[in-house]
Design a protein around this motif. Structure first.
Motif, short mmCIF file in Angstrom:
data_model
loop_
_atom_site.label_atom_id
_atom_site.label_comp_id
_atom_site.label_asym_id
_atom_site.label_seq_id
_atom_site.Cartn_x
_atom_site.Cartn_y
_atom_site.Cartn_z
N ARG A 1 0.78 -1.24 -0.08
CA ARG A 1 0.02 -0.18 0.04
C ARG A 1 0.87 1.15 0.05
O ARG A 1 0.72 1.98 -0.69
CB ARG A 1 -0.82 -0.02 1.34
CG ARG A 1 -1.99 1.09 0.92
CD ARG A 1 -2.89 0.98 2.41
NE ARG A 1 -4.17 2.07 2.18
CZ ARG A 1 -4.09 3.15 2.52
NH1 ARG A 1 -2.91 3.87 2.89
NH2 ARG A 1 -5.10 3.84 2.35
N GLU A 2 2.05 1.18 0.60
CA GLU A 2 2.83 2.23 0.90
C GLU A 2 4.14 1.97 0.29
O GLU A 2 4.67 0.78 0.42
CB GLU A 2 2.97 2.93 2.25
CG GLU A 2 1.62 3.25 2.78
CD GLU A 2 0.87 4.56 2.03
OE1 GLU A 2 1.70 4.98 1.23
OE2 GLU A 2 -0.43 4.67 2.29
N GLU A 3 5.10 2.74 -0.11
CA GLU A 3 6.57 2.46 -0.52
C GLU A 3 7.22 1.91 0.86
O GLU A 3 7.21 2.29 1.69
CB GLU A 3 7.03 3.40 -0.99
CG GLU A 3 8.34 3.37 -1.90
CD GLU A 3 9.03 4.62 -2.47
OE1 GLU A 3 10.10 4.29 -3.11
OE2 GLU A 3 8.46 5.62 -2.43
N GLY A 4 8.01 0.66 0.48
CA GLY A 4 8.70 0.15 1.50
C GLY A 4 8.28 -0.61 2.50
O GLY A 4 8.65 -1.11 3.52
N ALA B 1 0.90 -7.06 1.29
CA ALA B 1 -0.21 -6.71 2.40
C ALA B 1 -1.75 -6.77 1.55
O ALA B 1 -2.61 -6.69 1.88
CB ALA B 1 0.09 -5.58 2.85
N VAL B 2 -1.45 -6.37 0.23
CA VAL B 2 -2.66 -6.02 -0.73
C VAL B 2 -2.88 -7.02 -1.68
O VAL B 2 -1.92 -7.47 -2.40
CB VAL B 2 -2.55 -4.67 -1.50
CG1 VAL B 2 -3.74 -4.42 -2.30
CG2 VAL B 2 -2.46 -3.52 -0.48
N ARG B 3 -4.22 -7.66 -1.92
CA ARG B 3 -4.53 -8.70 -2.58
C ARG B 3 -5.63 -8.53 -3.60
O ARG B 3 -6.68 -7.74 -3.03
CB ARG B 3 -4.75 -9.75 -1.96
CG ARG B 3 -3.59 -10.53 -0.93
CD ARG B 3 -4.04 -11.83 -0.09
NE ARG B 3 -2.95 -12.54 0.48
CZ ARG B 3 -3.07 -13.68 0.89
NH1 ARG B 3 -4.27 -14.45 0.96
NH2 ARG B 3 -1.96 -14.14 1.60
N ILE B 4 -5.46 -8.73 -4.75
CA ILE B 4 -6.73 -8.51 -5.70
C ILE B 4 -6.68 -9.67 -6.59
O ILE B 4 -5.84 -10.16 -7.22
CB ILE B 4 -6.41 -7.18 -6.60
CG1 ILE B 4 -6.08 -5.81 -5.77
CG2 ILE B 4 -7.49 -7.07 -7.52
CD1 ILE B 4 -4.61 -5.82 -5.79
N GLN C 1 -12.10 -8.97 -6.31
CA GLN C 1 -12.20 -8.84 -4.80
C GLN C 1 -10.90 -8.31 -4.15
O GLN C 1 -9.97 -8.91 -4.75
CB GLN C 1 -12.86 -10.29 -4.14
CG GLN C 1 -14.30 -10.48 -4.46
CD GLN C 1 -14.63 -11.70 -3.98
OE1 GLN C 1 -14.31 -12.78 -4.18
NE2 GLN C 1 -15.81 -11.65 -2.83
N ALA C 2 -10.92 -7.54 -3.27
CA ALA C 2 -9.63 -7.10 -2.83
C ALA C 2 -9.78 -7.12 -1.21
O ALA C 2 -10.67 -6.89 -0.51
CB ALA C 2 -9.26 -5.93 -3.42
N SER C 3 -8.29 -7.19 -0.51
CA SER C 3 -8.18 -7.00 0.80
C SER C 3 -7.12 -6.21 1.09
O SER C 3 -5.95 -6.29 0.04
CB SER C 3 -8.28 -8.46 1.40
OG SER C 3 -7.38 -9.22 1.16
N CYS C 4 -6.82 -5.56 2.20
CA CYS C 4 -5.54 -4.98 2.55
C CYS C 4 -5.39 -5.24 4.12
O CYS C 4 -6.04 -4.90 4.93
CB CYS C 4 -5.64 -3.42 2.23
SG CYS C 4 -4.39 -2.54 3.05
N PHE C 5 -4.28 -6.00 4.16
CA PHE C 5 -3.68 -6.52 5.51
C PHE C 5 -3.60 -5.28 6.58
O PHE C 5 -4.02 -5.30 7.62
CB PHE C 5 -2.65 -7.59 5.42
CG PHE C 5 -2.25 -7.97 6.77
CD1 PHE C 5 -2.86 -8.75 7.48
CD2 PHE C 5 -0.99 -7.19 7.42
CE1 PHE C 5 -2.40 -9.36 8.73
CE2 PHE C 5 -0.50 -7.71 8.74
CZ PHE C 5 -1.20 -8.79 9.26
N SER C 6 -2.89 -4.14 5.96
CA SER C 6 -2.51 -3.22 7.02
C SER C 6 -3.61 -2.27 7.32
O SER C 6 -3.38 -1.43 8.22
CB SER C 6 -1.57 -2.41 6.30
OG SER C 6 -1.98 -1.85 4.93
N THR D 1 -13.09 -0.01 -4.22
CA THR D 1 -13.17 0.32 -2.80
C THR D 1 -11.75 0.35 -2.37
O THR D 1 -11.33 1.29 -1.45
CB THR D 1 -13.82 -0.55 -1.67
OG1 THR D 1 -13.35 -1.91 -1.77
CG2 THR D 1 -15.34 -0.63 -2.09
N LEU D 2 -10.80 -0.38 -2.83
CA LEU D 2 -9.35 -0.38 -2.45
C LEU D 2 -8.90 0.92 -3.12
O LEU D 2 -8.26 1.60 -2.42
CB LEU D 2 -8.50 -1.45 -3.20
CG LEU D 2 -7.27 -1.51 -3.11
CD1 LEU D 2 -6.87 -2.11 -1.55
CD2 LEU D 2 -6.50 -2.70 -3.98
N VAL D 3 -9.09 1.42 -4.19
CA VAL D 3 -8.75 2.71 -4.88
C VAL D 3 -9.27 3.79 -3.97
O VAL D 3 -8.66 4.93 -3.84
CB VAL D 3 -9.00 2.68 -6.46
CG1 VAL D 3 -8.85 3.91 -6.92
CG2 VAL D 3 -7.98 1.57 -6.94
#
Length: 340
Positions: free
Chosen positions: A43-46, A51-54, A60-65, A74-76
């Motif tokens: 999601r962020e540099e470094g 962490a992000v899955r699509i 369908q997407a998810s973001c662990f962080s 919704t991710l965007v």
């Protein structure tokens, strides 16, 4: 903009997912996961590059962080901090998507997405788009009658409920699936309606079969929870919202068009609950539910509410299931839910 068509276009051209993620500001994007059907990125540099899955097949997407659960849209939206309509516009520009009357590309899922519906009804009514300023014609004030019916002032503000002085009607704006205003329904501002009066009347006419009430407003919550409730009227999603569940969609009647069905299925929710008004035959609920059932590549569960013995919904009342008190609606979901 047809959200179903946009998502279908991206799935057919799944390399566009990487472009969208890149433009939205994600990093270390790769599809070398799950046999190539899944993108992962940071999601962020470094940060964590997985962490992000699509999912390419469903978006369908998810973001662990951030604990986000939804889809690419919704991710965007979460990343860019945009409204739902602006997110659709942002993604459409990136992929150069222009809506057309028919698909001219290969259909995925063995033809699951059969076609993009035409923007005209058989009667020739076109789905027009109006600027938000159209609502300036009405007084944006909460309505006491709606409040007494279970629609909170907060929910009325969310759905931009107003009042038309000229017609003495409560105004209810309808939006396209991507969030632009496409029409306004007016409800007479009184309980008792004479025989010669229409309780509901389109102040700005539009074909209801070409959109869904609450789709753009509740899209993110529906994605997060993986469930949606489908009702007839526009009031029902607002009442459900006031109960603390922004998961409702309104058809604008007792018929489910192909356009509406495609957009509901494109949400890829694990569970759909159909709640038609009391008095409609069980066959109507079964027909609508079967049209929303998915079994290829993605399986969902579809249920309908049917109070056979009118234990909670009074006979001949024509009440929506959510017209009942919250606890009674919960009882309906516990005792009167039938799986198709």
């Amino acid at each position: 903009m047809n959200v179903h068509a946009l998502k279908n276009y991206i799935k057919v051209n799944d390399e566009l997912i990487e472009l969208i993620l890149e433009k939205a500001g994600f990093h270390e994007i790769s599809d070398n996961f799950s046999g190539g059907i899944e993108y992962r990125c940071a999601r962020e540099e470094g940060k964590n590059p997985t962490a992000v899955r699509i999912n390419k097949e469903t978006l369908q997407a998810s973001c662990f962080s951030t604990n986000l659960k939804g889809d690419l849209i919704t991710l965007v939206q979460d990343k860019k901090k945009l409204s739902f309509p602006k997110t659709i516009e942002f993604i459409s520009k990136i992929v150069k998507f222009e809506e057309v009357e028919q698909n001219d590309y290969e259909l995925p899922f063995g033809g699951f997405y059969k076609k993009i519906q035409r923007f005209r009804e058989n009667n020739g009514v076109k789905l027009e788009i109006y600027d938000e300023s159209i609502l300036d014609l009405y007084a944006m004030l909460p309505n006491k009658m709606f409040y007494e019916d279970g629609i909170s002032f907060k929910t009325q503000d969310k759905f931009k409920i107003g009042y038309d002085v000229m017609s003495d009607r409560i105004t209810c704006a309808w939006r396209t699936t991507s969030g632009e205003i496409c029409g306004v329904m007016g409800r007479l501002n009184k309980r008792e309606v004479n025989e010669f009066e229409n309780k509901w009347f389109p102040i700005i006419p539009f074909p209801k079969s070409k959109t869904l009430f609450g789709f753009s407003e509740n899209y993110r919550s529906i994605q997060n929870k993986g469930i949606c409730h489908v009702f007839e009227s526009e009031k029902s999603p607002m009442i459900l919202d006031s109960m603390g569940s922004p998961l409702g969609l309104g058809l604008g009647g007792s018929n489910l068009s192909d356009y509406q069905a495609n957009n509901i299925k494109s949400l890829f929710t694990e569970k759909i609950i159909v709640g038609m008004d009391e008095g409609l035959s069980q066959e109507v609920s079964i027909s609508i539910s079967e049209k929303l059932k998915m079994s290829r590549y993605f399986k969902n569960e579809v249920f309908y509410i049917y109070d056979k013995n009118n234990l909670w919904l009074p006979k001949d009342s024509k009440m929506s299931p959510v017209d009942l008190p919250k606890e009674d609606y919960k009882r309906l979901l516990k005792h009167c839910l039938i799986k198709v």
